[in-house]
Design an enzyme around this catalytic site. Structure first.
Site, PDB file in Angstrom:
ATOM      1  N   ASN A   9      39.415  60.929  14.571  1.00 62.33           N
ATOM      2  CA  ASN A   9      40.681  61.168  13.858  1.00 62.33           C
ATOM      3  C   ASN A   9      41.774  60.426  14.623  1.00 62.33           C
ATOM      4  O   ASN A   9      42.166  60.865  15.701  1.00 62.33           O
ATOM      5  CB  ASN A   9      40.972  62.676  13.811  1.00 62.33           C
ATOM      6  CG  ASN A   9      42.358  62.971  13.247  1.00 62.33           C
ATOM      7  OD1 ASN A   9      42.979  62.109  12.615  1.00 62.33           O
ATOM      8  ND2 ASN A   9      42.837  64.181  13.462  1.00 62.33           N
ATOM      9  N   LYS A  11      44.805  60.045  13.826  1.00 59.30           N
ATOM     10  CA  LYS A  11      46.160  60.601  13.618  1.00 59.30           C
ATOM     11  C   LYS A  11      47.136  59.468  13.296  1.00 59.30           C
ATOM     12  O   LYS A  11      46.757  58.511  12.625  1.00 59.30           O
ATOM     13  CB  LYS A  11      46.593  61.415  14.838  1.00 59.30           C
ATOM     14  CG  LYS A  11      45.512  62.370  15.328  1.00 59.30           C
ATOM     15  CD  LYS A  11      46.002  63.364  16.313  1.00 59.30           C
ATOM     16  CE  LYS A  11      44.825  64.138  16.861  1.00 59.30           C
ATOM     17  NZ  LYS A  11      45.188  65.391  17.469  1.00 59.30           N
ATOM     18  N   HIS A  91      43.900  69.907   8.460  1.00 59.60           N
ATOM     19  CA  HIS A  91      44.010  69.776   9.920  1.00 59.60           C
ATOM     20  C   HIS A  91      45.173  70.659  10.392  1.00 59.60           C
ATOM     21  O   HIS A  91      46.194  70.763   9.711  1.00 59.60           O
ATOM     22  CB  HIS A  91      44.256  68.307  10.286  1.00 59.60           C
ATOM     23  CG  HIS A  91      44.120  68.047  11.754  1.00 59.60           C
ATOM     24  ND1 HIS A  91      45.097  68.400  12.654  1.00 59.60           N
ATOM     25  CD2 HIS A  91      43.113  67.500  12.487  1.00 59.60           C
ATOM     26  CE1 HIS A  91      44.695  68.071  13.878  1.00 59.60           C
ATOM     27  NE2 HIS A  91      43.496  67.532  13.802  1.00 59.60           N
ATOM     28  N   GLU A  93      47.411  70.216  12.473  1.00 62.97           N
ATOM     29  CA  GLU A  93      48.722  69.541  12.592  1.00 62.97           C
ATOM     30  C   GLU A  93      49.407  69.474  11.232  1.00 62.97           C
ATOM     31  O   GLU A  93      50.633  69.583  11.145  1.00 62.97           O
ATOM     32  CB  GLU A  93      48.527  68.150  13.214  1.00 62.97           C
ATOM     33  CG  GLU A  93      48.220  68.263  14.707  1.00 62.97           C
ATOM     34  CD  GLU A  93      47.486  67.072  15.306  1.00 62.97           C
ATOM     35  OE1 GLU A  93      47.355  66.035  14.632  1.00 62.97           O
ATOM     36  OE2 GLU A  93      47.033  67.205  16.458  1.00 62.97           O
ATOM     37  N   GLU A 161      38.051  73.666  14.687  1.00 61.23           N
ATOM     38  CA  GLU A 161      38.985  73.097  15.656  1.00 61.23           C
ATOM     39  C   GLU A 161      39.947  74.181  16.139  1.00 61.23           C
ATOM     40  O   GLU A 161      40.965  74.461  15.471  1.00 61.23           O
ATOM     41  CB  GLU A 161      39.791  71.961  15.016  1.00 61.23           C
ATOM     42  CG  GLU A 161      38.951  70.809  14.544  1.00 61.23           C
ATOM     43  CD  GLU A 161      39.747  69.508  14.587  1.00 61.23           C
ATOM     44  OE1 GLU A 161      39.285  68.568  15.251  1.00 61.23           O
ATOM     45  OE2 GLU A 161      40.835  69.440  13.989  1.00 61.23           O
ATOM     46  N   GLY A 167      44.168  68.286  21.621  1.00 60.79           N
ATOM     47  CA  GLY A 167      45.090  67.456  22.399  1.00 60.79           C
ATOM     48  C   GLY A 167      45.545  68.072  23.703  1.00 60.79           C
ATOM     49  O   GLY A 167      46.468  67.576  24.342  1.00 60.79           O
ATOM     50  N   SER A 207      39.636  68.336  22.046  1.00 62.08           N
ATOM     51  CA  SER A 207      39.464  67.788  23.397  1.00 62.08           C
ATOM     52  C   SER A 207      38.013  67.426  23.722  1.00 62.08           C
ATOM     53  O   SER A 207      37.582  67.533  24.873  1.00 62.08           O
ATOM     54  CB  SER A 207      40.034  68.749  24.456  1.00 62.08           C
ATOM     55  OG  SER A 207      41.426  68.893  24.262  1.00 62.08           O
TER      56      SER A 207
HETATM   57  C1  PEP Z   1      41.814  66.343  16.326  1.00 60.96           C
HETATM   58  O1  PEP Z   1      42.911  65.841  16.152  1.00 60.96           O
HETATM   59  O2  PEP Z   1      41.144  66.667  15.338  1.00 60.96           O
HETATM   60  C2  PEP Z   1      41.336  66.529  17.687  1.00 60.96           C
HETATM   61  C3  PEP Z   1      40.237  67.199  17.869  1.00 60.96           C
HETATM   62  O3  PEP Z   1      42.100  65.984  18.688  1.00 60.96           O
HETATM   63  P1  PEP Z   1      41.697  65.871  20.247  1.00 60.96           P
HETATM   64  O4  PEP Z   1      40.261  65.422  20.310  1.00 60.96           O
HETATM   65  O5  PEP Z   1      42.631  64.842  20.797  1.00 60.96           O
HETATM   66  O6  PEP Z   1      41.868  67.219  20.840  1.00 60.96           O
END
Ligand code: PEP
Length: 245
Positions: A9, A11, A91, A93, A161, A167, A207
């Protein structure tokens, strides 16, 4: 057997200058036994689809309506037309920044399916919800309302998630991941029947990186990863692809 998936992803990151990274990822995808997917900004879908034939492309959102007066929005059909096969929906975000609710994610998922896209529906608890031991209730509610009735193993991927892991460099323990993935599998089987419920892939996201992927990849009902930061550079994403293969 569910085929593993390494899904990136990006972003709001990525310019045409980053296509060199994608060429290296494509070489890894060609040799891998898992599906390699990059969900990129809409501006890059077509270029990556052309430049990286072994990488599947996806988008990060779509509008719930087919067309109309929605300035700045992109429909599922447009995403498909640009060459994408998948779209991430719900998601955290987008839930936080754009107030997207489970009902809205449900509508978007139906729109994605109507256009022929596969949906990656994201669910996950906040840190407060985990601390107050509400994780499974939250996930159960998100699954029930966000996912429409016509789910199949082909048109749906679920991404677990935890919001607090995205992040931040924090990850749940493997026991915590296994508990939630087993719960999601049980809910999918109960609602859609054993055949469909067993065929939907469940990704872990939050992460994930080259160091922790090997221990997460073997957790019960983990069918791959949805990877943010570590999907931007070939040096990070390729080891993840290889571990999931
Ligand atoms: C994500 O944005 O779906 C995500 C898992 O980000 P990160 O791996 O940076 O935590």
């Amino acid at each position: 057997m569910r085929r593993k998936m390494a899904a990136g992803n990006w972003k709001m990151n990525g310019l045409s200058a980053n296509l060199a990274e994608v060429a290296a990822m494509n070489d890894a995808a060609k040799e891998s036994d898992c599906d390699v997917l990059l969900c990129v900004p809409a501006t890059l879908i077509s270029a990556i689809d052309d430049a990286a034939p072994d990488v599947v492309t996806g988008a990060q959102d779509c509008h719930q309506n087919v067309s109309g007066a929605h300035t700045g929005e992109i429909s599922a059909e447009m995403i498909c037309d640009a060459g994408a096969e998948y779209v991430i929906l719900g998601h955290s975000e987008r839930r936080a920044d754009n107030g997207e609710t489970d009902k809205c994610v449900h509508e978007k998922t139906n729109a994605a399916w109507a256009a022929g896209l596969k949906a990656i529906v994201c669910v996950g608890e906040t840190l407060d919800q985990r601390k107050s031991q509400n994780t499974l209730d939250i996930i159960g509610g998100q699954l029930a309302t966000s996912i429409p009735d016509l789910a199949t193993g082909e048109n749906l991927v679920v991404a677990y998630e935890p919001v607090w892991a995205i992040g931040t460099g924090l990850t749940p323990t493997t026991d915590q991941i296994g508990e939630v993935h087993d719960f999601i599998r049980m809910r999918l089987e109960r609602r859609f029947g054993e055949g469909v419920g067993r065929s939907v892939r469940i990704l872990y996201g939050g992460s994930m990186n080259p160091k922790n992927v090997s221990e997460i990849a073997v957790v019960s009902n983990v069918d791959g990863g949805l990877v943010g930061g570590a999907s931007l550079r070939a040096t990070d994403f390729i080891p993840i692809i290889k571990t999931l293969s």
